[in-house]
Structures are given as C-alpha cells and as structure tokens.
Write a protein that holds these residues in place. Structure first.
Motif, PDB file in Angstrom:
ATOM      1  N   ASP A 252      44.658  42.921  29.812  1.00 10.31           N
ATOM      2  CA  ASP A 252      43.407  42.218  30.078  1.00 10.31           C
ATOM      3  C   ASP A 252      42.988  42.261  31.544  1.00 10.31           C
ATOM      4  O   ASP A 252      42.301  41.366  32.030  1.00 10.31           O
ATOM      5  N   LEU A 253      43.406  43.312  32.247  1.00  9.86           N
ATOM      6  CA  LEU A 253      42.944  43.560  33.610  1.00  9.86           C
ATOM      7  C   LEU A 253      42.207  44.893  33.652  1.00  9.86           C
ATOM      8  O   LEU A 253      42.570  45.835  32.944  1.00  9.86           O
ATOM      9  N   LYS A 254      41.187  44.986  34.492  1.00  5.91           N
ATOM     10  CA  LYS A 254      40.447  46.237  34.651  1.00  5.91           C
ATOM     11  C   LYS A 254      40.229  46.499  36.134  1.00  5.91           C
ATOM     12  O   LYS A 254      40.164  45.570  36.960  1.00  5.91           O
ATOM     13  N   PHE A 255      40.101  47.781  36.474  1.00  6.38           N
ATOM     14  CA  PHE A 255      39.997  48.169  37.884  1.00  6.38           C
ATOM     15  C   PHE A 255      38.963  49.280  38.041  1.00  6.38           C
ATOM     16  O   PHE A 255      38.715  50.062  37.124  1.00  6.38           O
ATOM     17  N   LYS A 256      38.377  49.340  39.238  1.00  7.22           N
ATOM     18  CA  LYS A 256      37.361  50.344  39.527  1.00  7.22           C
ATOM     19  C   LYS A 256      37.968  51.717  39.774  1.00  7.22           C
ATOM     20  O   LYS A 256      37.291  52.731  39.608  1.00  7.22           O
ATOM     21  N   SER A 257      39.220  51.732  40.173  1.00 11.46           N
ATOM     22  CA  SER A 257      39.859  53.004  40.504  1.00 11.46           C
ATOM     23  C   SER A 257      41.362  52.870  40.349  1.00 11.46           C
ATOM     24  O   SER A 257      41.896  51.756  40.260  1.00 11.46           O
ATOM     25  N   GLU A 258      42.035  54.004  40.344  1.00 15.48           N
ATOM     26  CA  GLU A 258      43.491  54.000  40.269  1.00 15.48           C
ATOM     27  C   GLU A 258      44.082  53.395  41.539  1.00 15.48           C
ATOM     28  O   GLU A 258      45.130  52.741  41.494  1.00 15.48           O
ATOM     29  N   GLU A 259      43.396  53.604  42.654  1.00 11.86           N
ATOM     30  CA  GLU A 259      43.872  53.037  43.929  1.00 11.86           C
ATOM     31  C   GLU A 259      43.840  51.513  43.880  1.00 11.86           C
ATOM     32  O   GLU A 259      44.776  50.846  44.337  1.00 11.86           O
ATOM     33  N   GLU A 260      42.758  50.951  43.316  1.00 12.57           N
ATOM     34  CA  GLU A 260      42.666  49.495  43.193  1.00 12.57           C
ATOM     35  C   GLU A 260      43.741  48.977  42.248  1.00 12.57           C
ATOM     36  O   GLU A 260      44.365  47.939  42.510  1.00 12.57           O
ATOM     37  N   ARG A 261      43.973  49.688  41.151  1.00 12.85           N
ATOM     38  CA  ARG A 261      45.010  49.293  40.205  1.00 12.85           C
ATOM     39  C   ARG A 261      46.374  49.262  40.882  1.00 12.85           C
ATOM     40  O   ARG A 261      47.151  48.314  40.706  1.00 12.85           O
ATOM     41  N   GLN A 262      46.663  50.262  41.685  1.00 11.67           N
ATOM     42  CA  GLN A 262      47.942  50.325  42.378  1.00 11.67           C
ATOM     43  C   GLN A 262      48.057  49.206  43.410  1.00 11.67           C
ATOM     44  O   GLN A 262      49.128  48.602  43.574  1.00 11.67           O
TER      45      GLN A 262
ATOM     46  N   GLU B  43      45.234  32.935  38.575  1.00 10.15           N
ATOM     47  CA  GLU B  43      43.832  32.528  38.560  1.00 10.15           C
ATOM     48  C   GLU B  43      43.024  33.419  39.502  1.00 10.15           C
ATOM     49  O   GLU B  43      41.918  33.885  39.158  1.00 10.15           O
ATOM     50  N   ASP B  44      43.558  33.703  40.659  1.00  7.30           N
ATOM     51  CA  ASP B  44      42.889  34.577  41.616  1.00  7.30           C
ATOM     52  C   ASP B  44      42.785  36.006  41.069  1.00  7.30           C
ATOM     53  O   ASP B  44      41.743  36.650  41.193  1.00  7.30           O
ATOM     54  N   ILE B  45      43.838  36.480  40.453  1.00 11.77           N
ATOM     55  CA  ILE B  45      43.832  37.832  39.876  1.00 11.77           C
ATOM     56  C   ILE B  45      42.758  37.942  38.797  1.00 11.77           C
ATOM     57  O   ILE B  45      41.941  38.883  38.777  1.00 11.77           O
ATOM     58  N   TYR B  46      42.742  36.978  37.882  1.00  8.01           N
ATOM     59  CA  TYR B  46      41.809  37.069  36.764  1.00  8.01           C
ATOM     60  C   TYR B  46      40.364  36.841  37.178  1.00  8.01           C
ATOM     61  O   TYR B  46      39.441  37.385  36.552  1.00  8.01           O
ATOM     62  N   GLN B  47      40.125  36.059  38.199  1.00  3.13           N
ATOM     63  CA  GLN B  47      38.753  35.894  38.677  1.00  3.13           C
ATOM     64  C   GLN B  47      38.165  37.217  39.159  1.00  3.13           C
ATOM     65  O   GLN B  47      36.961  37.456  39.060  1.00  3.13           O
ATOM     66  N   LYS B  48      39.038  38.091  39.653  1.00  2.00           N
ATOM     67  CA  LYS B  48      38.565  39.367  40.215  1.00  2.00           C
ATOM     68  C   LYS B  48      38.645  40.533  39.229  1.00  2.00           C
ATOM     69  O   LYS B  48      37.819  41.458  39.305  1.00  2.00           O
TER      70      LYS B  48
END
Length: 565
Positions: free
Chosen positions: A366-376, A541-546
């Motif tokens: 349930d997390l999503k990212f704009k790029s692989e760099e952001e995911r890392q 909470e901070d992680i999921y808000q973003k």
C-alpha cells in the motif's frame, strides 16, 4: 508448503473426523426453520450444546459461473439431518495439521454450522465467527469455541466462504465482478437474520467476530452498505480493513500476473483472460500457496468494485469511507497481540539475507512512489528506523518481528481506530494482548517471549494454548487468562462493553482519537493511558501521508464503457 502457513492460519489440532459414535434417538433435536425441518444432535464433546452442521445458507454457482455471487439457499420438506460432512471450499493445499482426515473439498461449499445451547430460553445473543486464513485457506470449524458457550445464552454460527482465486478474483465483468467471498459472508448474515430465531437466537442481537483475515473481513463488513443492519457489534481479532493484505491495490494487474504464473500469456485480452479463469481446473488455480510474498499480501483478497457493479460489496476505498465517516457506528472490540510479526518468523533465516540485499522488495503493497530512486530512499529510511545502521540479523530479530507486526497488523488497525473515533464512534475498545508463560517459545536467538498472531483468539477458543494443543497439561496461569478474556468477550457480546457498569473487572473506557486509553491484556492486565505504540505509529503516519497507495477498481472494458454512456 512452508511451516509459517500453519501459524498464519491459526493451526487447530488435527482430530479424527470419521470416528464419532452414531447418535441414539434421544440425542436428536428437530427444529422448524424457514428452510424446512432441521435435525441436529447433542454434541458429543459438549453436552450443553446441540450442533447443527452443514446447513446450506446459500447455493454456490459452479462451473463457468463460479465467480458469480451466491444464489438463494435451498429449501426442503423432509427433515434435514444437519450432521458434519466436513465440507470445505476449494483452496490451496493446507498443512497436515490443518487438514485432518476426512475433510471434503467441493464446489458447493457454502454451509453454516449452528451451535445451540440446551436451554428453553429464546432470543439468545448470536455470535458469528469468520474464519481466518489469509483469504486463501481455512474453513468454518477450523477453530472450536464450544467451551465459550457454557453460559447457555449465546448461539454460535461458523461457516465457509469462497477463498483465493474463486473467492476474490476481481475482473469487473458481469461474470467475474469480484468480492464473491465477501458476498458469501453477507449472504450468511442475511441467512442469520431470516433463520436464527428458529435456533433460539435473536436476529436483533448479532455480534460478528473474526481472527486474522476473518478479522479484516468483519472490519470490512462494518464499512459495506450491503451488510448494514445485519449485525450490531464487531470483534476484529488481529486484522484490519486498512491492512495491505485486506484490499487488492490493482485487481486486474494481480489477475494478469497470476495468470502468467500459471503459463497463460494472452493477459491483455480481457475476454481471453476471463475465459482462462472460468475454464482452468481448480487444481491449477489453487496450485500456489500465496503465502511467501515479500509485500505482506496473500495476492487474492477483497477489492474495490466498479460503481456500476450490481449488488457490489465495496465501491469505495476503506480509507475514504473511514475519513468520511459514511458507515454505521457500532461498538467495536479492537486489538492485536504484541508480537504479531512472529507470523513471519519461519522465513527469517532466508529473508534476513534478502532484506539486506534489497529491503525495498519488502515494503508493503500500500505504498507508491514516483521513481525507483524515491522507493529506495524510503526503504532506506524504514530500514534505519527498525534496524539502525546494522544489517538485519540474529541480534536484531526482535526488530524484524516489530516490522512485520506493523506492516501487517498493528499500524493499519491503530490508524483505523483513530479514524473511527474521529468520525464520532465513542464505542471503540482498544487492547493489546501480550500474555506469555513458560510454555510460550522464546523468539529465536533471544530469551524473549511474546504473544504470537491471534493469541487472543486462542484464549477464547477451546483447548490449552497455541503451543501445547495436544499436551494434557495443567497451566493455571493460562486458564486464568482464558477465563478473563472470555469474560471480556462475553460482556461485550451481551452489552457492547467489555467491562460494563458493576463489573468486578478493572474499568475499561472507550478509546479517544489518540489511541488511548487501551487495555493491556497480560499476566497483570491494566488500563494504560499513553497512546498505543506512539513512536512507531507516528513514523508510519508520516510515511503514509506521503506515499499511501489507494486501491483502485478494475477498469471498464470498452463494451462496458459504451453501455454506461
């Protein structure tokens, strides 16, 4: 099959299901019901009960219709002998300790089991238990709760629902709309409303409870308009509606990926994909255990349906419903165990190396990212929070347990609890169960003990405990704990409060929006006033808000789009 599946799926002691003695005539009880006359027998293991097994609460569509919602239940004129035929729904291969001899997998599997106290009283409280199993395995009588009914004033219902691919494939088409496993559960609750008075139960006094995936299921039922008014109190035990494993993020993509695993390649043609799933043999469809995914899902689970779907179970994300408060506010007994992440302990020796190689593979779905760099970058942040600058290893295995506790169970449930209260529900009773004793195994590489996944359910169910089910031992401490937990659950079922006014138990008020107070259920239980798991909760909470990833429904086909226009 990996051993951890038996822990996840709430292993029950294997018992002989073919060795009961035939009942005598005086052991039978015949009832007139809206379906027709039903005969149950005095339970050979609990003479305070009559057990009615294998009652069809709906009819299962079969063949190429197997992904459609349940059909009406049958009726009959002659007495129906409600004996245990050990029917379970089609599912992946279960561990031997979950598959006692004699269980029968079949397509038409939507059966209920009703346990009726031997009493002349009527309008008894009704408890409906939803079984766990990651939405991929299990059956209604996997856990036994006969001792809980010794007060003779509760009628218990357990039942099967469709699982895995057959229960939760979600293509958004007319023949494969999605969520039929949840629609089975709604059908069961409607059956209870229509039939339970014949068994001595009160349809206006129904509590639904569930453990693990069953816990997530009852938490979702609370949000579904299709289930509104069918129950009055809710007990989710270790599993919530905001968990990543509770809702498919992208059901069409999941269906395509799984079909490819089964060597079907024409996945971009929705008609061909649907035909593959409708005609594939069940042995192929259920050939994967679905239990070793790094992203804390079990692949097939409930989904968000398209808004145009007829008789939909859920057309909006749980988070959106919770934030709007657009659901019926009911009393909720809500909680988990202090080491839920032990459900993943059997993977530790393998996964510790893989987590060090690429921790980002283990981020929840349930997390999503704009790029692989952001995911890392986020993966590095999360790994540092739990493990500091050290690699995942034997000396920080408790952090490994905490991580999987949080991504699977604790953080989603705390988030939902906060949203419940913010939306105006002042009847949320929050707890953390942490009872352990000398029979509880220590966590590998430590001398620490903790309460494993759904340990609180084992306190309610029959038997000694999760670790010593087959041993004839006297464990006074655990028996006292069982008595306490059963009293709390009983109070909640009867009054909507775990500790009603006048009780001798310690006071237990409802939680506020800061996830406090909560009851610590342990050897010395106590009410605690600080927010539960505050540091870990605020981090996530901070992680999921973003980075929160909302689930989406399957897209409309071109033909559906033209029709809707």
């Amino acid at each position: 099959m990996k051993l951890s599946l038996s822990v996840l799926l709430l292993c029950a002691a294997a018992v002989c299901v073919t060795c009961e003695q035939p009942p005598s005539d005086e052991d039978w009880l015949e009832l007139d019901t809206p379906q027709g006359p039903v005969r149950g027998r005095r339970d050979p293991d609990a003479d305070h009960l009559y057990s009615f097994y294998n009652i069809p609460y709906a009819t299962t569509p079969v063949g190429e219709n197997k992904y459609k919602p349940p059909l009406p239940a049958p009726v009959w004129d002659k007495p129906f002998d409600a004996v245990d035929k050990h029917v379970i729904c089609r599912q992946t291969i279960m561990p031997l300790n979950l598959m006692p001899p004699g269980l029968v997998e079949q397509d038409d599997c939507l059966i209920a089991n009703v346990y009726v106290p031997d009493t002349r009283k009527k309008n008894l409280s009704v408890l409906v238990y939803v079984h766990g199993g990651g939405f991929v395995i299990g059956y209604g009588n996997l856990m036994k709760f006969k001792q809980f009914l010794e007060t003779k004033d509760i009628v218990l219902v357990t039942f099967n629902y469709r699982l895995g691919v057959q229960g939760f494939l979600c293509l958004g088409t007319e023949d494969v709309p999605g969520n039929v496993g949840m629609k089975d559960q709604v059908a069961l609750l409607r059956w209870v409303q229509k039939n339970i008075a014949s068994y001595g139960g009160n349809p206006d006094d129904v509590t639904i409870a569930g453990y693990s995936a069953g816990s997530a299921a009852v938490d979702l039922l609370m949000l579904s308009k299709s289930a509104e008014g069918l129950f009055h109190r809710v007990i989710p035990e270790s599993g919530g509606n905001l968990a990543g494993f509770s809702i498919q993020r992208d059901p069409l993509e999941i269906a395509k990926t799984y079909a490819k695993q089964l060597n079907f390649t024409n996945v971009d043609d929705i008609n061909a994909l649907e035909k593959f799933y409708k005609t594939a043999p069940y042995e192929l469809l259920h050939s994967d255990s679905l239990n070793d995914r790094y992203d804390s899902t079990f692949v097939f689970s409930p989904c968000i349906e398209r808004e145009t779907t007829k008789d939909a179970f859920l057309t909006e994300s749980p988070l959106s419903i919770l934030q709007k408060g657009s659901y019926r506010k009911l009393p909720v007994l809500y909680g988990f165990d202090d080491m839920e992440g032990l459900v993943r302990i059997h993977f530790f020796e393998d996964w510790k190396h893989k987590m060090n190689e690429k921790f980002s593979d283990f981020l929840p779905s349930d997390l999503k990212f704009k790029s692989e760099e952001e995911r890392q970058e986020v993966a590095d942040k999360i790994k540092k929070f739990y493990f500091g600058n050290k690699p995942v290893g034997n000396d920080n295995i408790l952090s490994y347990v905490d991580y999987f506790s949080d991504v699977l169970f604790t953080i989603p449930m705390l988030w939902a609890a906060e949203l419940y209260v913010e939306a105006g529900n002042n009847q949320v009773y929050l707890y953390e169960y942490s009872y352990v004793d000398e029979t509880t195994p220590t966590v590998p590489h430590t001398n620490v003990r903790g309460a494993d996944h759904v340990a609180q359910t084992y306190a309610v169910m029959d038997g000694l405990n999760i670790y010593n089910q087959n041993k004839d031992i006297t464990n006074i401490g655990f028996q006292i704990m069982k008595k306490t937990v059963r009293q709390l659950w009983y109070n909640f079922i009867k009054t909507g409060k775990p500790v009603p006014e006048g009780s001798s138990l310690p006071a237990w008020p409802a939680a506020g929006a800061n996830r406090a107070p909560y009851m610590s259920l342990a050897q010395e239980s106590e009410l605690r006033h600080e927010p539960l798991l505050e540091t870990r909760y605020r981090f996530w909470e901070d992680i999921y808000q973003k980075y929160y990833r909302e689930p989406i429904p399957p897209p409309a086909t071109s033909a559906q789009s033209r029709h809707e226009l």
